[in-house]
Every structure is written in structure tokens, then in C-alpha cells.
Design an enzyme around this catalytic site. Structure first.
Site, PDB file in Angstrom:
ATOM      1  CG  ASP A 120      -1.988   1.021   1.217  1.00 42.84           C
ATOM      2  OD1 ASP A 120      -2.203   1.622   0.157  1.00 42.84           O
ATOM      3  OD2 ASP A 120      -2.609   1.246   2.270  1.00 42.84           O
ATOM      4  CE1 TYR A 174       3.387  -7.197   3.647  1.00 48.14           C
ATOM      5  CE2 TYR A 174       2.763  -9.506   3.821  1.00 48.14           C
ATOM      6  CZ  TYR A 174       2.828  -8.326   3.092  1.00 48.14           C
ATOM      7  OH  TYR A 174       2.331  -8.283   1.814  1.00 48.14           O
TER       8      TYR A 174
END
Length: 411
Positions: A120, A174
Site C-alpha cells: 500500500d 511482514y
């Protein structure tokens, strides 16, 4: 005979006069042009066409490309016409380096271009993987010379013809870096001087273990129904690493490995963990969120989110020993990656937090969430606003990931 001689002379004179008149007319109506120039231009056109044809005929093979980038100043990874994205800069650099054609730049699908995970706005990546067709001889140095310093193509490896970096990956890891004061009890002010205690550190790790396994994450994403099979996601591990002190502020790093993640899933998981640690809601909210009712859950800031690694265990087990293909792993460039991560990613997270105080401002609004069944209109609007930035994690379902697992083809 005298008459024939006179007639012949008159005929020749008339013919010569006619030819001179025609010649003058042609020279007046046609522009003067150097025939050698026209020949030269024709040769140049033929040569340019030959070069273009030769370039398009260059042998190309499927590669796995390793890239790393800082997402600061970019509106995400995925190409979006008219917006500044990582892929736009990357494709432009490859075009300038003659690694791809103009056609491939305009339509990346012709070189089977694919990303392993979408990131994003503002989200960074240490080991992002692309799959695409490239020439047998490719200069990473040339490509990088056309890229800003915060984007780098680090390495490439030959892959099978059917390799798809998104479909063949087993999992993604992540990390989420944030000030440790985010875990401070609500009665304690979140300040830069805060230092996390051993008790809170251990409690955080215990809480993170709740997420391990397969659960329904429809409450941790947008526009996903509870009964949708793709809402089921498998978390392999979730830990909080020991705190680190940087520029007088203490940070902690949460690290999560899962088979796949949906839109905003990790940031909502982090948001809920922070809310529980600060006493804004209880531990039971986690299990309640896995139920069918739609809850009001916060989404943590995107600044600290980083794609650490994409895993290809099954692919490597099947093809790394065939004598043709290398395993899709990057230990040989780990030092280079860590150097990039420290210089362009972690330092920027610290700088952004100290200057913009994104986590501090977010904590001020945290109590506004009910952590209960949605009964208002505010949260629906929030989801729409979040969606404008695109996905911060991969949106593929488990089905789309697994369908490629047995379809690799040898070159």
C-alpha cells in the site's frame, strides 16, 4: 527527295521542341531532390526496422527478480496510471535499459509480469519478488542507474516457464515497527521516554500466539462476508522481537508469517493488539472478531509495515536440484539487503514517527472505536476511505495460491 528531306527536318525539329517543352514542364512541377539523400533515408529506415526486429527477437526467459524499496512518497507498488508507483518507475527503468520493449512497457502482461504481494501507500519491502520474461543477458547496474536510490533491483534468478511469483509462494513474512509506548497502559502517557517492561513484553507475545492457526478474518479486512471461504487465513507465526533504542526512542518490531493476507489484515491485527495492551478492549475481542458479526476494529498506521520476505519452499524442493534452476532464496545478497533496509526503510520509519508522530496521533483516536457490533455509519465510511489507497498486503485467496503449486514446467 527534296520534299522528304524538308519534311524529315521539320519532324525532327518538332520532336526536339516537344521534348524540350516536356522537360521544362517536369522540372517546374517536381521539386529538386538529391537522389543520394533519398537512398540514404531509405537505408536508415530499413536499418531501424531491422534493429527493432532484432531487439524483439532477443531470446527471453522467465526470471524471478528480487527488488527492495522504500515506499515513502509512493502511492503503493502496483501500477496505477497517472499516479506515482514503484512499478511505474521500475518499468520505465527497464525500458530505458533495453530490458523490455515498448510493447511490454505499455502491456506488461506480454512478458508475464507479476508481483508476489501488493503493498500500500508508504509501505516498504526488503525482499519483494517479481516474475517476468527478461533477456538472457541483463545488466542490473544499467537498470538501477535509471532508478531512484530508494528502489533497487538486487538480483535475478532463472525460473521455470510456468513460474508465477504470486501463485507459487508458500507464505509471506511482514514486520511492523512501532514505538514501544503503543503498548503502555492507558493510564500512562505515551511518551518517547517510555521503555517497555518484561511483563508487558511477555504478555504481548502470549497475545500474539492467539492468532496462530486458521481463523476467519472477515473483520480484519474490507467488504468481505463472514461466510466467504476466502476469509479463512492461516497464520504460521506471530512474535514480538526485543525492543531497540534509536535516536532516544524505543521501538518494537512485530513479525508475522502467514500463507496469505487480505486488504488491511495485518494493520487491523496490530491495531487490535495495541488496543488490548492499552486496556481499551479485552482479550475476548479477538475470538469475537472471528465470529459472524461485523465489529468495529481500528486499523494501525501504514508507516511501520514492511514486506520482509516471500517464501518458496515447495517450489525450491521440487526444482532447486534439477541442475537447471536455482532455488528462489537470496542469502548471497543478505548483507546488501540489510544495508538497504537500515539506510532507507528503518531510518525513514523512525524519522517519520518522530516528525509526524503518526502513532501518537492514532492512539488519541483509538478510544473512539467501540470494538463491538457495528451499528453506525462511521465505520463504513472509514473502510471506503482506507480502500482508496489500495491493498497493503496480498489479496489472493488460498485457492488462487495453491492452483499453481503443481503446474511448474521445465525450460
Amino acid at each position: 527527295k527534296p520534299m522528304l528531306s524538308v519534311t524529315s527536318k521539320l519532324g525532327r525539329r518538332s520532336l526536339n521542341s516537344f521534348l524540350r517543352t516536356m522537360s521544362n514542364c517536369i522540372s517546374e512541377t517536381m521539386p529538386t531532390e538529391n537522389p543520394l539523400k533519398r537512398i540514404s533515408e531509405n537505408v536508415s529506415e530499413v536499418e531501424e526496422k531491422r534493429i527493432r526486429t532484432d531487439f524483439q527477437r532477443i531470446k527471453r526467459r522467465k526470471y524471478a527478480a528480487l527488488i527492495c524499496y522504500s515506499g515513502t512518497g509512493y502511492l503503493g507498488l502496483q501500477r496505477n496510471p497517472g499516479r506515482k508507483t514503484i512499478e511505474e518507475d521500475l518499468l520505465t527503468a527497464m525500458l530505458k535499459a533495453d530490458a523490455i520493449t515498448e510493447e511490454a512497457y505499455n502491456q506488461p502482461k506480454v512478458i508475464e509480469f507479476q508481483r508476489a504481494a501488493r503493498t500500500d501507500k508508504g509501505v516498504s519491502a526488503v525482499r519483494q519478488i517479481l516474475s517476468l520474461k527478461l533477456p538472457l543477458e541483463i545488466s542490473l547496474e544499467t537498470i538501477n542507474s535509471h532508478l531512484p536510490e530508494q528502489i533497487r533491483m538486487v538480483a535475478v534468478k532463472r525460473a521455470t516457464k510456468g513460474f508465477n511469483c504470486k501463485g507459487h509462494c508458500d507464505g509471506r513474512t511482514y514486520s511492523y515497527m512501532m514505538p514501544s509506548f503503543a503498548f503502555a497502559p492507558k493510564e500512562q502517557l505515551p511518551e518517547e521516554s517510555y521503555r517497555i517492561t518484561d511483563e508487558i513484553f511477555e504478555k504481548t507475545n502470549e497475545l500474539l500466539q492467539t492468532f496462530v492457526g486458521t481463523h476467519n478474518y472477515h473483520n480484519f479486512t474490507s467488504r468481505k462476508k463472514a461466510l466467504d471461504p476466502s476469509a479463512q487465513r492461516y497464520i504460521i507465526s506471530f512474535i514480538c522481537e526485543r525492543p531497540i533504542l534509536t535516536d532516544g526512542m524505543e521501538f518494537v518490531v512485530l513479525k508475522v508469517k502467514g500463507q496469505s493476507f487480505m486488504l488491511h489484515q495485518i494493520r487491523k491485527m496490530v491495531g487490535l493488539i495495541i488496543a488490548i495492551m492499552r486496556g481499551v478492549t479485552s482479550d475476548e475481542t479477538i475470538t469475537k472478531a472471528w465470529g459472524e458479526e461485523k465489529l468495529d476494529l481500528p486499523i494501525a498506521p501504514g508507516t511501520g509495515l514492511v514486506l520482509e520476505e516471500v517464501h518458496y519452499d515447495r517450489y525450491n524442493e521440487r526444482y532447486s536440484n534439477d541442475g537447471i534452476h536455482d532455488p528462489i532464496e537470496w542469502s548471497a545478497v543478505s548483507d546488501q539487503l540489510e544495508e538497504f533496509k537500515t539506510k532507507y526503510i528503518l531510518s525513514n520509519i523512525v524519522k517519520t514517527e518522530k516528525e509526524e508522530k503518526s502513532m501518537l496521533l492514532w492512539l488519541e483516536n483509538l478510544p473512539k472505536h467501540s470494538f463491538d457490533v457495528r451499528n453506525g455509519h462511521r465505520n463504513l465510511i472509514d473502510d471506503d476511505e482506507e480502500n482508496e489507497d489500495g491493498a497493503d498486503e496480498d489479496e489472493s485467496t488460498l485457492k488462487s495460491e495453491n492452483k499453481h503449486s503443481d503446474k511448474c514446467k521445465n525450460d
